[in-house]
Enzyme design. Structure first.
Site, mmCIF file in Angstrom:
data_model
loop_
_atom_site.group_PDB
_atom_site.id
_atom_site.type_symbol
_atom_site.label_atom_id
_atom_site.label_comp_id
_atom_site.label_asym_id
_atom_site.label_seq_id
_atom_site.Cartn_x
_atom_site.Cartn_y
_atom_site.Cartn_z
ATOM 1 N N ASN A 49 0.885 -6.835 1.233
ATOM 2 C CA ASN A 49 1.000 -5.941 0.185
ATOM 3 C C ASN A 49 -0.511 -7.032 -0.676
ATOM 4 O O ASN A 49 -0.670 -7.853 -0.316
ATOM 5 C CB ASN A 49 1.897 -5.467 -0.475
ATOM 6 C CG ASN A 49 2.913 -6.863 -0.998
ATOM 7 O OD1 ASN A 49 2.650 -7.581 -0.113
ATOM 8 N ND2 ASN A 49 3.561 -6.271 -2.033
ATOM 9 N N ILE A 50 -1.586 -5.888 -1.843
ATOM 10 C CA ILE A 50 -2.019 -6.902 -1.989
ATOM 11 C C ILE A 50 -2.217 -6.024 -3.816
ATOM 12 O O ILE A 50 -3.000 -4.582 -3.205
ATOM 13 C CB ILE A 50 -3.795 -6.413 -1.489
ATOM 14 C CG1 ILE A 50 -3.502 -7.222 -0.550
ATOM 15 C CG2 ILE A 50 -4.885 -7.558 -2.409
ATOM 16 C CD1 ILE A 50 -5.116 -6.989 0.816
ATOM 17 N N GLU A 51 -2.037 -6.688 -4.649
ATOM 18 C CA GLU A 51 -2.045 -5.279 -5.991
ATOM 19 C C GLU A 51 -3.197 -6.110 -6.791
ATOM 20 O O GLU A 51 -3.672 -7.033 -6.489
ATOM 21 C CB GLU A 51 -0.442 -6.431 -6.624
ATOM 22 C CG GLU A 51 0.899 -5.637 -5.865
ATOM 23 C CD GLU A 51 1.999 -6.563 -6.675
ATOM 24 O OE1 GLU A 51 3.137 -5.893 -6.276
ATOM 25 O OE2 GLU A 51 1.506 -7.228 -7.884
ATOM 26 N N GLU A 59 1.553 -1.638 4.950
ATOM 27 C CA GLU A 59 1.167 -1.217 6.282
ATOM 28 C C GLU A 59 -0.236 -0.781 6.166
ATOM 29 O O GLU A 59 -0.816 -0.267 7.135
ATOM 30 C CB GLU A 59 2.433 -0.346 5.871
ATOM 31 C CG GLU A 59 3.702 -0.357 6.978
ATOM 32 C CD GLU A 59 4.561 -1.081 4.495
ATOM 33 O OE1 GLU A 59 5.705 -1.013 4.946
ATOM 34 O OE2 GLU A 59 3.856 -0.999 4.021
#
Length: 130
Positions: A41-43, A54
């Site tokens: 995940n990349i916020e 995903e």
């Protein structure tokens, strides 16, 4: 066979950029030809925008040539047996089959294996939109 997929997801999780949620997630997909595509995940500051693990893995999968997805593994640092969020269930279903195995993991390995059909029994299908 699923342990190497778990390790790919866990390695990806270590690269997560999650300064806002503090909830790193990793995912990995295996195709029928044995290729593994992973993502984290990349916020971004306009949280909750960003990419789920995903989604990132699917991006690598598409750019790598795609193929039939045979297995998926998802792991989170702070949650045993993490599942894909609703949006990612639909994204994965776009490229996987109902019988594709989805491995739900904790930090030590696979905790439970389900199918995509069990995770998203009433998802949208492309043929519905024609």
């Amino acid at each position: 066979m699923s342990h190497d997929l778990f390790l790919a997801a866990k390695t990806a999780m270590a690269k997560a950029y999650a300064p806002y949620s503090k909830f790193p997630v990793g995912a990995a997909l295996r195709t029928a030809d044995g290729k593994i595509y992973s993502g984290a995940n990349i916020e971004v500051a306009s949280y909750p925008e960003g990419w789920c693990a995903e989604t990132t893995a699917l991006g690598h999968y598409i750019m790598g040539g795609g193929g039939k997805i045979t297995e998926i593994a998802v792991v989170a640092e702070r949650m045993p047996r993490v599942t894909p969020c609703g949006g990612c269930r639909q994204r994965l279903a776009e490229f996987a089959q109902a019988d594709t195995r989805l491995h739900l993991c904790d930090e030590t390995g696979v905790v439970q294996t389900v199918t995509m059909g069990e995770m998203l029994p009433y998802g949208f299908a492309g043929d519905m939109l024609k």
